[in-house]
Enzyme design. Structure first.
Site, PDB file in Angstrom:
ATOM      1  N   HIS A 104      10.258   1.772  -6.157  1.00 40.00           N
ATOM      2  CA  HIS A 104       8.985   2.125  -6.808  1.00 40.00           C
ATOM      3  C   HIS A 104       8.098   0.887  -6.905  1.00 40.00           C
ATOM      4  O   HIS A 104       8.128   0.172  -7.902  1.00 40.00           O
ATOM      5  CB  HIS A 104       9.246   2.658  -8.225  1.00 40.00           C
ATOM      6  CG  HIS A 104       9.850   4.023  -8.246  1.00 40.00           C
ATOM      7  ND1 HIS A 104       9.087   5.166  -8.297  1.00 40.00           N
ATOM      8  CD2 HIS A 104      11.137   4.438  -8.208  1.00 40.00           C
ATOM      9  CE1 HIS A 104       9.889   6.223  -8.293  1.00 40.00           C
ATOM     10  NE2 HIS A 104      11.127   5.809  -8.239  1.00 40.00           N
ATOM     11  N   GLU A 144       5.083   0.560  -7.494  1.00 39.38           N
ATOM     12  CA  GLU A 144       3.998   0.611  -8.504  1.00 39.38           C
ATOM     13  C   GLU A 144       4.356  -0.113  -9.797  1.00 39.38           C
ATOM     14  O   GLU A 144       3.467  -0.546 -10.540  1.00 39.38           O
ATOM     15  CB  GLU A 144       3.619   2.066  -8.818  1.00 39.38           C
ATOM     16  CG  GLU A 144       4.701   2.906  -9.449  1.00 39.38           C
ATOM     17  CD  GLU A 144       5.582   3.648  -8.452  1.00 39.38           C
ATOM     18  OE1 GLU A 144       6.266   4.605  -8.861  1.00 39.38           O
ATOM     19  OE2 GLU A 144       5.599   3.266  -7.259  1.00 39.38           O
ATOM     20  N   CYS A 187      10.066   6.842  -3.012  1.00 42.59           N
ATOM     21  CA  CYS A 187      11.314   7.410  -3.533  1.00 42.59           C
ATOM     22  C   CYS A 187      11.564   8.787  -2.905  1.00 42.59           C
ATOM     23  O   CYS A 187      11.863   8.881  -1.730  1.00 42.59           O
ATOM     24  CB  CYS A 187      11.255   7.449  -5.067  1.00 42.59           C
ATOM     25  SG  CYS A 187      12.872   7.672  -5.826  1.00 42.59           S
TER      26      CYS A 187
END
Length: 593
Positions: free
Chosen positions: A527, A529, A400
């Protein structure tokens, strides 16, 4: 009939209700039941989108763009499910829906009150949301685990406790049970386990009309039998209803801990659930995973250069994604937290020791990760870290804001635009390489970003990240950002070997960057994750760990397969009906370097 399990907490907040709720769901799912989860947060915010990470930790983003509490991230990772924004219920959402109804005239002139109107709205919300499929198919869940945030006795959670007091009679006793998580402190002066806080907390809960079926005791060491019996006597439960949840080496051990104490057997009797007692493959997998995480010998260190490093929950999903990847390559993860402001020249003037310590940490790490963030503080420090990673050929992943700053760094130091910046930090820059996005409405702060699952198309066939994703043509990942790489300046970068290998469907938004002639220099606008799972690590993070451990090239040459030495046993079935995941081996590359 839907079964509801309410998890409440006592004595202190942050006691581990989220992990315990996830673990209860996990052991029930391993019995073949379909499980969903709801998190109730008693604060008045509509959602978690505008919180500082220091308030409640990171903001977790769901497929539908919901910005929610990080506990929903635990549910998704443990249960391997996909939740929606309505699985996070807040006081703000409930009051907003009741007030909207009142304005529409739905209550026909009645006085709108906390009881019955707010409490009814809470119950309706839970019943409706519990039926929403979360497994990727269209089958309705059978069990709903509900976690009530905060601590019993808080003023703000009172309407919720009252709603569940009524709810237990509405859905009948055999369909509702309450697990109360409490703290057993052990003062170092005496070393004795104290039960008084738990007694008081249970008394308060029972005074509000809820009687706990299981009391889960959080403690640093295993509960002594005498303590268990004392809790049983004073808290109106049998000794086998007192469950010890002591500190363990990894959170993957918690489902096994609950399983060993007969939680499944108790819940199946108490809720009248037909549960198969055959050996459960999914828990075998958890056991292998936790055993494996305990015996890792090789170490890999990642420098996490961020601005919220004082509180590790600010980067909860990032740390989890790194852990999943480290586990997959059989390395013990060491995260070096570096406050990005400490890397800036101004710190050298004011606090030289802090400056040199931060740089020493950065230089000694095997890989560098710059995660997302908002605001100008610390951005120059991140740019210095990215510059060092690029010049020293250190494995680097920017997520990001981390990707946007990698673009700024390259523009300044290679393209020779010294004032290149994001318009977020310098609106007057002559070289605005990162600009505001058209999707966003600048009036309101909440819910105005590009949020949720979006598709990224790979524009290049020889991209490292594309190979890590299994040579996919596109990926769908979750976003949370307002600013975007300026597409008009794209050609200046690509001429020099700084490639935008992934773009959105329209080709207007730059999603993935890679740098030629570098072991691993990758930036992603999304993102990754948020979708990482213990047995299915996120590819950008896996690439970072592989490169940091010096195993990326051999991994790519083997067609993105890890060596078959330490795979999961064939007895380990999958946590999902998804055949693609069922065939997954848990890999190892210990012998491929």
């Amino acid at each position: 009939m839907m079964k509801y399990i309410l998890v409440t907490g006592g004595v202190i907040s942050g006691i581990g209700k989220g992990i315990i709720a996830s673990s209860v769901g996990t052991i029930l799912k391993s019995c073949g039941l379909r499980v969903t989860a709801i998190k109730i947060d008693p604060y008045i915010n509509i959602d978690a989108g505008t919180f500082s990470p220091y308030e409640h930790g990171e903001v977790f983003v769901l497929d539908d763009g919901g910005e929610v509490d990080l506990d929903l991230g635990n549910y998704e990772r443990f249960l391997d499910i996909r939740l929606t924004r309505d699985n996070n219920l807040t006081t703000g959402k409930i009051y907003q829906s009741v007030i909207n109804k009142e304005r529409r005239g739905d209550y026909l002139g009645k006085t709108v009150q906390v009881v019955p109107h707010i409490t009814d709205a809470i119950q309706e919300w839970v019943v409706k949301q519990a039926k929403v499929p979360v497994d990727g198919d269209e089958t309705e869940p059978q069990v709903c685990v509900i976690e009530l945030g905060g601590t019993v006795g808080d003023i703000e959670s009172m309407p919720f406790v009252e709603a569940f007091r009524q709810f237990q009679f509405k859905v009948k006793r055999e369909n509702f049970c309450n697990i109360h998580v409490s703290l057993i402190p052990q003062p170092s002066a005496t070393g004795e386990q104290k039960t008084k806080p738990t007694q008081n907390s249970v008394r308060e809960l029972r005074g509000l009309g809820l009687s706990p079926d299981l009391i889960m005791c959080r403690c640093s060491t295993a509960l002594e039998n005498s303590v268990k019996e004392k809790i049983s006597m004073f808290c109106h439960v049998e000794p086998q209803q007192v469950i010890c949840v002591h500190d363990v080496s990894s959170i993957y051990r918690v489902p096994l801990l609950l399983e060993d104490q007969g939680v499944v057997g108790y819940l199946s009797r108490r809720l009248n659930m037909p549960i198969e007692t055959k050996s459960r493959t999914m828990l075998t997998k958890w056991k292998e995973m936790s055993d494996r995480s305990d015996r890792l010998l090789e170490q890999c260190s990642i420098a996490l250069v961020g601005k919220y490093t004082k509180f590790s929950d600010s980067y909860a999903s990032v740390i989890k994604a790194l852990e999943h990847s480290a586990l997959a390559i059989s390395h013990r993860l060491e995260v070096k937290y570096i406050d990005s402001a400490s890397l800036e020249p101004s710190t050298l003037q004011e606090e030289p020791v802090k400056y040199h310590e931060a740089w020493q940490k950065l230089c000694s790490a095997d890989g560098i990760l710059v995660p997302g963030g908002f605001g100008v503080r610390g951005t120059e420090g991140k740019i210095h870290a990215i510059s060092w990673a690029r010049k020293q050929k250190k494995p680097f992943l920017g997520v990001c804001l981390g990707m946007q700053l990698a673009v700024c760094e390259y523009a300044r130091n290679v393209l020779g635009w010294p004032d290149a910046n994001s318009t977020e930090f310098d609106p007057e820059s002559k070289h605005p390489v990162v600009i505001d996005m058209p999707e966003h409405n600048p009036g309101q702060m909440g819910g105005t970003m590009r949020l949720g699952k979006r598709r990224t198309i790979f524009k290049s066939s020889n991209s490292v990240l594309r190979k890590l994703y299994g040579d996919a043509e596109y990926v769908e990942e979750r976003h949370r950002h307002r600013f975007e790489v300026n597409p008009e300046l794209k050609s200046h970068f690509e001429d020099k070997g700084f490639r935008f290998v992934g773009q959105d469907v329209e080709g207007e938004r730059m999603e993935i960057i890679e740098l030629d002639d570098h072991p691993y220099f990758v930036g992603v606008q999304y993102h990754p994750e948020f979708t990482s799972r213990p047995i299915k690590p996120s590819p950008p993070y896996l690439g970072l760990l592989l490169a940091a451990a010096g195993k990326l090239q051999s991994y790519l040459q083997k067609g993105c397969r890890l060596s078959p030495r330490d795979v999961y046993s064939d007895r380990s079935g999958s946590s999902t009906p998804d055949s693609e995941i069922a065939e997954l081996r848990f890999p190892s590359v210990t012998d491929s370097a």
